[in-house]
Write a protein that holds these residues in place. Structure first.
Motif, PDB file in Angstrom:
ATOM      1  N   ASP A  65    -110.078  85.856  40.260  1.00  0.00           N
ATOM      2  CA  ASP A  65    -110.837  85.567  41.488  1.00  0.00           C
ATOM      3  C   ASP A  65    -109.954  85.475  42.723  1.00  0.00           C
ATOM      4  O   ASP A  65    -110.239  84.701  43.644  1.00  0.00           O
ATOM      5  N   VAL A  66    -108.886  86.257  42.741  1.00  0.00           N
ATOM      6  CA  VAL A  66    -107.980  86.302  43.894  1.00  0.00           C
ATOM      7  C   VAL A  66    -108.576  87.287  44.910  1.00  0.00           C
ATOM      8  O   VAL A  66    -108.679  88.481  44.619  1.00  0.00           O
ATOM      9  N   PRO A  67    -108.974  86.804  46.078  1.00  0.00           N
ATOM     10  CA  PRO A  67    -109.575  87.696  47.077  1.00  0.00           C
ATOM     11  C   PRO A  67    -108.582  88.741  47.594  1.00  0.00           C
ATOM     12  O   PRO A  67    -107.370  88.520  47.583  1.00  0.00           O
ATOM     13  N   GLN A  68    -109.120  89.853  48.053  1.00  0.00           N
ATOM     14  CA  GLN A  68    -108.292  90.932  48.605  1.00  0.00           C
ATOM     15  C   GLN A  68    -107.372  90.414  49.711  1.00  0.00           C
ATOM     16  O   GLN A  68    -106.197  90.781  49.769  1.00  0.00           O
ATOM     17  N   ALA A  69    -107.877  89.544  50.575  1.00  0.00           N
ATOM     18  CA  ALA A  69    -107.075  89.024  51.693  1.00  0.00           C
ATOM     19  C   ALA A  69    -105.866  88.232  51.197  1.00  0.00           C
ATOM     20  O   ALA A  69    -104.770  88.325  51.768  1.00  0.00           O
ATOM     21  N   VAL A  70    -106.040  87.466  50.127  1.00  0.00           N
ATOM     22  CA  VAL A  70    -104.925  86.701  49.555  1.00  0.00           C
ATOM     23  C   VAL A  70    -103.912  87.661  48.942  1.00  0.00           C
ATOM     24  O   VAL A  70    -102.702  87.488  49.109  1.00  0.00           O
ATOM     25  N   THR A  75    -102.402  90.780  38.416  1.00  0.00           N
ATOM     26  CA  THR A  75    -101.552  90.719  37.230  1.00  0.00           C
ATOM     27  C   THR A  75    -100.105  90.668  37.688  1.00  0.00           C
ATOM     28  O   THR A  75     -99.676  91.500  38.483  1.00  0.00           O
ATOM     29  N   ILE A  76     -99.384  89.668  37.191  1.00  0.00           N
ATOM     30  CA  ILE A  76     -97.966  89.501  37.512  1.00  0.00           C
ATOM     31  C   ILE A  76     -97.160  89.702  36.244  1.00  0.00           C
ATOM     32  O   ILE A  76     -97.441  89.086  35.211  1.00  0.00           O
ATOM     33  N   ILE A  77     -96.173  90.574  36.315  1.00  0.00           N
ATOM     34  CA  ILE A  77     -95.213  90.751  35.224  1.00  0.00           C
ATOM     35  C   ILE A  77     -93.911  90.133  35.701  1.00  0.00           C
ATOM     36  O   ILE A  77     -93.320  90.579  36.696  1.00  0.00           O
ATOM     37  N   TYR A  78     -93.510  89.081  35.035  1.00  0.00           N
ATOM     38  CA  TYR A  78     -92.300  88.357  35.421  1.00  0.00           C
ATOM     39  C   TYR A  78     -91.059  89.028  34.850  1.00  0.00           C
ATOM     40  O   TYR A  78     -91.138  89.758  33.856  1.00  0.00           O
ATOM     41  N   VAL A  79     -89.929  88.764  35.449  1.00  0.00           N
ATOM     42  CA  VAL A  79     -88.646  89.291  34.985  1.00  0.00           C
ATOM     43  C   VAL A  79     -88.412  88.876  33.527  1.00  0.00           C
ATOM     44  O   VAL A  79     -87.844  89.629  32.748  1.00  0.00           O
ATOM     45  N   SER A  80     -88.895  87.712  33.160  1.00  0.00           N
ATOM     46  CA  SER A  80     -88.735  87.205  31.787  1.00  0.00           C
ATOM     47  C   SER A  80     -89.519  88.026  30.768  1.00  0.00           C
ATOM     48  O   SER A  80     -89.303  87.893  29.572  1.00  0.00           O
ATOM     49  N   GLY A  81     -90.478  88.830  31.248  1.00  0.00           N
ATOM     50  CA  GLY A  81     -91.321  89.610  30.357  1.00  0.00           C
ATOM     51  C   GLY A  81     -92.714  89.037  30.198  1.00  0.00           C
ATOM     52  O   GLY A  81     -93.609  89.700  29.671  1.00  0.00           O
ATOM     53  N   SER A  82     -92.932  87.805  30.628  1.00  0.00           N
ATOM     54  CA  SER A  82     -94.261  87.196  30.562  1.00  0.00           C
ATOM     55  C   SER A  82     -95.215  87.921  31.502  1.00  0.00           C
ATOM     56  O   SER A  82     -94.817  88.360  32.579  1.00  0.00           O
ATOM     57  N   MET A  94     -88.554  92.725  50.092  1.00  0.00           N
ATOM     58  CA  MET A  94     -87.397  92.162  49.394  1.00  0.00           C
ATOM     59  C   MET A  94     -87.724  92.055  47.898  1.00  0.00           C
ATOM     60  O   MET A  94     -88.777  91.543  47.530  1.00  0.00           O
ATOM     61  N   PRO A  95     -86.833  92.513  47.029  1.00  0.00           N
ATOM     62  CA  PRO A  95     -87.059  92.369  45.587  1.00  0.00           C
ATOM     63  C   PRO A  95     -87.103  90.894  45.192  1.00  0.00           C
ATOM     64  O   PRO A  95     -86.397  90.073  45.748  1.00  0.00           O
ATOM     65  N   SER A  96     -87.940  90.592  44.233  1.00  0.00           N
ATOM     66  CA  SER A  96     -88.086  89.210  43.783  1.00  0.00           C
ATOM     67  C   SER A  96     -87.147  88.942  42.613  1.00  0.00           C
ATOM     68  O   SER A  96     -86.947  89.810  41.769  1.00  0.00           O
ATOM     69  N   SER A  97     -86.643  87.724  42.554  1.00  0.00           N
ATOM     70  CA  SER A  97     -85.789  87.353  41.429  1.00  0.00           C
ATOM     71  C   SER A  97     -86.611  86.895  40.226  1.00  0.00           C
ATOM     72  O   SER A  97     -86.083  86.734  39.136  1.00  0.00           O
ATOM     73  N   VAL A  98     -87.914  86.692  40.431  1.00  0.00           N
ATOM     74  CA  VAL A  98     -88.785  86.234  39.342  1.00  0.00           C
ATOM     75  C   VAL A  98     -89.881  87.229  38.971  1.00  0.00           C
ATOM     76  O   VAL A  98     -90.287  87.282  37.830  1.00  0.00           O
ATOM     77  N   ILE A  99     -90.355  87.988  39.928  1.00  0.00           N
ATOM     78  CA  ILE A  99     -91.466  88.909  39.690  1.00  0.00           C
ATOM     79  C   ILE A  99     -90.933  90.335  39.558  1.00  0.00           C
ATOM     80  O   ILE A  99     -90.293  90.847  40.465  1.00  0.00           O
ATOM     81  N   LYS A 100     -91.206  90.935  38.406  1.00  0.00           N
ATOM     82  CA  LYS A 100     -90.751  92.299  38.159  1.00  0.00           C
ATOM     83  C   LYS A 100     -91.726  93.320  38.750  1.00  0.00           C
ATOM     84  O   LYS A 100     -91.326  94.262  39.419  1.00  0.00           O
ATOM     85  N   LYS A 101     -93.033  93.133  38.464  1.00  0.00           N
ATOM     86  CA  LYS A 101     -94.082  94.038  38.949  1.00  0.00           C
ATOM     87  C   LYS A 101     -95.353  93.240  39.152  1.00  0.00           C
ATOM     88  O   LYS A 101     -95.530  92.175  38.563  1.00  0.00           O
ATOM     89  N   TYR A 102     -96.256  93.815  39.923  1.00  0.00           N
ATOM     90  CA  TYR A 102     -97.574  93.215  40.069  1.00  0.00           C
ATOM     91  C   TYR A 102     -98.605  94.313  40.295  1.00  0.00           C
ATOM     92  O   TYR A 102     -98.272  95.393  40.789  1.00  0.00           O
ATOM     93  N   PHE A 103     -99.826  94.026  39.877  1.00  0.00           N
ATOM     94  CA  PHE A 103    -100.943  94.951  40.015  1.00  0.00           C
ATOM     95  C   PHE A 103    -102.158  94.157  40.466  1.00  0.00           C
ATOM     96  O   PHE A 103    -102.327  93.013  40.059  1.00  0.00           O
ATOM     97  N   TYR A 104    -103.000  94.784  41.256  1.00  0.00           N
ATOM     98  CA  TYR A 104    -104.221  94.118  41.704  1.00  0.00           C
ATOM     99  C   TYR A 104    -105.406  95.028  41.429  1.00  0.00           C
ATOM    100  O   TYR A 104    -105.368  96.215  41.733  1.00  0.00           O
ATOM    101  N   ARG A 105    -106.438  94.451  40.821  1.00  0.00           N
ATOM    102  CA  ARG A 105    -107.688  95.183  40.557  1.00  0.00           C
ATOM    103  C   ARG A 105    -108.761  94.589  41.459  1.00  0.00           C
ATOM    104  O   ARG A 105    -109.337  93.535  41.143  1.00  0.00           O
TER     105      ARG A 105
END
Length: 65
Positions: free
Chosen positions: A32-37, A19-26, A1-12
């Motif tokens: 330290d976010v584990p792969q499982a999370v 990395t979260i790119i919000y709809v607002s542009g922020s 489902m598309p998010s109303s707040v999150i535009k894109k996200y990337f995980y390294r």
């Protein structure tokens, strides 16, 4: 489902940085976010709710822009 707040996200996975790119542009890095999370976040029906309940309270973050 598309998010109303999150535009894109990337995980390294090497650095465990989400990395979260919000709809607002922020842009925020969550550290330290584990792969499982991340896998649970990616599978969540509401990514915004998951982020607010399971990531923001527990992981250090920094605004990038």
């Amino acid at each position: 489902m598309p998010s109303s707040v999150i535009k894109k996200y990337f995980y390294r996975p090497e650095q465990e940085i989400l990395t979260i790119i919000y709809v607002s542009g922020s842009v925020y890095d969550y550290f330290d976010v584990p792969q499982a999370v991340f896998d649970d976040f990616r599978a969540a029906y509401s990514k915004g709710v998951f982020l607010n309940k399971n990531i923001k309270p527990f992981y250090r973050y920094e605004r990038k822009d």
